[in-house]
Design a protein around this motif. Structure first.
Motif, PDB file in Angstrom:
ATOM      1  N   ARG A  98      17.658 -47.934 -37.095  1.00  0.00           N
ATOM      2  CA  ARG A  98      17.094 -46.835 -36.310  1.00  0.00           C
ATOM      3  C   ARG A  98      18.197 -46.099 -35.550  1.00  0.00           C
ATOM      4  O   ARG A  98      18.259 -44.861 -35.547  1.00  0.00           O
ATOM      5  N   LEU A  99      19.103 -46.859 -34.923  1.00  0.00           N
ATOM      6  CA  LEU A  99      20.202 -46.239 -34.182  1.00  0.00           C
ATOM      7  C   LEU A  99      21.139 -45.473 -35.108  1.00  0.00           C
ATOM      8  O   LEU A  99      21.635 -44.397 -34.757  1.00  0.00           O
ATOM      9  N   LEU A 100      21.380 -46.017 -36.296  1.00  0.00           N
ATOM     10  CA  LEU A 100      22.222 -45.323 -37.270  1.00  0.00           C
ATOM     11  C   LEU A 100      21.576 -44.004 -37.678  1.00  0.00           C
ATOM     12  O   LEU A 100      22.246 -42.975 -37.746  1.00  0.00           O
ATOM     13  N   LYS A 101      20.285 -44.049 -37.912  1.00  0.00           N
ATOM     14  CA  LYS A 101      19.571 -42.823 -38.289  1.00  0.00           C
ATOM     15  C   LYS A 101      19.652 -41.790 -37.172  1.00  0.00           C
ATOM     16  O   LYS A 101      19.878 -40.605 -37.426  1.00  0.00           O
ATOM     17  N   GLU A 102      19.481 -42.243 -35.914  1.00  0.00           N
ATOM     18  CA  GLU A 102      19.590 -41.321 -34.780  1.00  0.00           C
ATOM     19  C   GLU A 102      20.987 -40.721 -34.693  1.00  0.00           C
ATOM     20  O   GLU A 102      21.138 -39.524 -34.471  1.00  0.00           O
ATOM     21  N   ALA A 103      22.003 -41.544 -34.874  1.00  0.00           N
ATOM     22  CA  ALA A 103      23.386 -41.055 -34.786  1.00  0.00           C
ATOM     23  C   ALA A 103      23.675 -40.048 -35.892  1.00  0.00           C
ATOM     24  O   ALA A 103      24.302 -39.015 -35.652  1.00  0.00           O
ATOM     25  N   VAL A 104      23.210 -40.338 -37.087  1.00  0.00           N
ATOM     26  CA  VAL A 104      23.420 -39.416 -38.207  1.00  0.00           C
ATOM     27  C   VAL A 104      22.689 -38.115 -37.951  1.00  0.00           C
ATOM     28  O   VAL A 104      23.226 -37.027 -38.184  1.00  0.00           O
ATOM     29  N   SER A 105      21.470 -38.205 -37.425  1.00  0.00           N
ATOM     30  CA  SER A 105      20.691 -36.996 -37.131  1.00  0.00           C
ATOM     31  C   SER A 105      21.391 -36.132 -36.088  1.00  0.00           C
ATOM     32  O   SER A 105      21.437 -34.913 -36.213  1.00  0.00           O
ATOM     33  N   ARG A 106      21.916 -36.769 -35.039  1.00  0.00           N
ATOM     34  CA  ARG A 106      22.623 -36.005 -33.999  1.00  0.00           C
ATOM     35  C   ARG A 106      23.877 -35.343 -34.566  1.00  0.00           C
ATOM     36  O   ARG A 106      24.187 -34.207 -34.245  1.00  0.00           O
ATOM     37  N   GLU A 107      24.588 -36.089 -35.389  1.00  0.00           N
ATOM     38  CA  GLU A 107      25.853 -35.578 -35.916  1.00  0.00           C
ATOM     39  C   GLU A 107      25.648 -34.493 -36.954  1.00  0.00           C
ATOM     40  O   GLU A 107      26.349 -33.497 -36.975  1.00  0.00           O
ATOM     41  N   GLN A 108      24.703 -34.677 -37.823  1.00  0.00           N
ATOM     42  CA  GLN A 108      24.531 -33.775 -38.949  1.00  0.00           C
ATOM     43  C   GLN A 108      23.370 -32.788 -38.789  1.00  0.00           C
ATOM     44  O   GLN A 108      23.120 -32.010 -39.678  1.00  0.00           O
ATOM     45  N   GLY A 109      22.657 -32.860 -37.712  1.00  0.00           N
ATOM     46  CA  GLY A 109      21.503 -31.981 -37.530  1.00  0.00           C
ATOM     47  C   GLY A 109      20.225 -32.755 -37.784  1.00  0.00           C
ATOM     48  O   GLY A 109      20.205 -33.753 -38.484  1.00  0.00           O
ATOM     49  N   GLU A 110      19.183 -32.294 -37.202  1.00  0.00           N
ATOM     50  CA  GLU A 110      17.897 -32.989 -37.299  1.00  0.00           C
ATOM     51  C   GLU A 110      17.375 -32.987 -38.731  1.00  0.00           C
ATOM     52  O   GLU A 110      17.643 -32.081 -39.506  1.00  0.00           O
ATOM     53  N   GLY A 111      16.604 -34.032 -39.032  1.00  0.00           N
ATOM     54  CA  GLY A 111      15.928 -34.100 -40.321  1.00  0.00           C
ATOM     55  C   GLY A 111      16.715 -34.757 -41.434  1.00  0.00           C
ATOM     56  O   GLY A 111      16.180 -34.997 -42.502  1.00  0.00           O
ATOM     57  N   LYS A 112      17.972 -35.062 -41.219  1.00  0.00           N
ATOM     58  CA  LYS A 112      18.770 -35.687 -42.278  1.00  0.00           C
ATOM     59  C   LYS A 112      18.453 -37.174 -42.321  1.00  0.00           C
ATOM     60  O   LYS A 112      18.494 -37.862 -41.316  1.00  0.00           O
ATOM     61  N   SER A 113      18.138 -37.671 -43.498  1.00  0.00           N
ATOM     62  CA  SER A 113      17.792 -39.084 -43.640  1.00  0.00           C
ATOM     63  C   SER A 113      19.056 -39.933 -43.734  1.00  0.00           C
ATOM     64  O   SER A 113      20.144 -39.428 -44.045  1.00  0.00           O
ATOM     65  N   VAL A 114      18.898 -41.213 -43.477  1.00  0.00           N
ATOM     66  CA  VAL A 114      20.008 -42.152 -43.636  1.00  0.00           C
ATOM     67  C   VAL A 114      20.475 -42.139 -45.085  1.00  0.00           C
ATOM     68  O   VAL A 114      21.668 -42.195 -45.367  1.00  0.00           O
ATOM     69  N   GLN A 115      19.530 -42.047 -46.010  1.00  0.00           N
ATOM     70  CA  GLN A 115      19.874 -42.014 -47.436  1.00  0.00           C
ATOM     71  C   GLN A 115      20.775 -40.821 -47.749  1.00  0.00           C
ATOM     72  O   GLN A 115      21.788 -40.967 -48.443  1.00  0.00           O
ATOM     73  N   ASP A 116      20.441 -39.639 -47.241  1.00  0.00           N
ATOM     74  CA  ASP A 116      21.260 -38.453 -47.494  1.00  0.00           C
ATOM     75  C   ASP A 116      22.646 -38.590 -46.874  1.00  0.00           C
ATOM     76  O   ASP A 116      23.651 -38.269 -47.497  1.00  0.00           O
ATOM     77  N   ALA A 117      22.685 -39.077 -45.634  1.00  0.00           N
ATOM     78  CA  ALA A 117      23.981 -39.237 -44.960  1.00  0.00           C
ATOM     79  C   ALA A 117      24.836 -40.270 -45.680  1.00  0.00           C
ATOM     80  O   ALA A 117      26.043 -40.076 -45.857  1.00  0.00           O
TER      81      ALA A 117
END
Length: 125
Positions: free
Chosen positions: A49-68
């Motif tokens: 969950r924290l990884l997903k939040e960090a990726v979303s903050r870094e790359q913009g909202e809506g980006k999934s962990v899979q995409d990142a």
């Protein structure tokens, strides 16, 4: 009535006591392992969950962990310390990941969305 304890009766009683003590210890170990397993899965879910939040903050909202992960060429994997050492060894040898085989879904994983997988490597390099 006075019961006389023969050496065999005494031995049997001691064996029964040892077996009962072993059963209590075994039950305690199993309960501790289950509690640790549940705690580790909860921690893994929280890390994801924290990884997903960090990726979303870094790359913009809506980006999934899979995409990142696909963009970065990296995946977060939950594993034991022993498995980590094996993975480090494979990396040092220049082994190449050739296949991912889904593991069996176990009841203790519940509805976490986390699954175990076998990572198959080509060790020929």
């Amino acid at each position: 009535m006075n019961v006389r304890h023969t050496p065999i009766t005494s031995l049997l009683h001691r064996i029964e006591e040892h077996i009962e003590q072993w059963r209590r210890q075994d039950a305690a170990y199993k309960a501790e392992a289950e509690a640790n397993r549940d705690r580790l899965w909860a921690e893994a879910v929280e890390r994801e969950r924290l990884l997903k939040e960090a990726v979303s903050r870094e790359q913009g909202e809506g980006k999934s962990v899979q995409d990142a992960a696909r963009e970065r060429g990296a995946v977060f994997v939950v594993h034991s310390e022993e498995a980590g050492k094996v993975l480090e060894g494979f990396a040092a040898e220049g082994s190449r990941l050739v296949r991912v085989m889904p593991g069996m879904a176990d009841s203790w994983q519940g509805g976490t969305g986390i699954r175990g997988s076998w990572l198959i490597f080509d060790r020929e390099g």
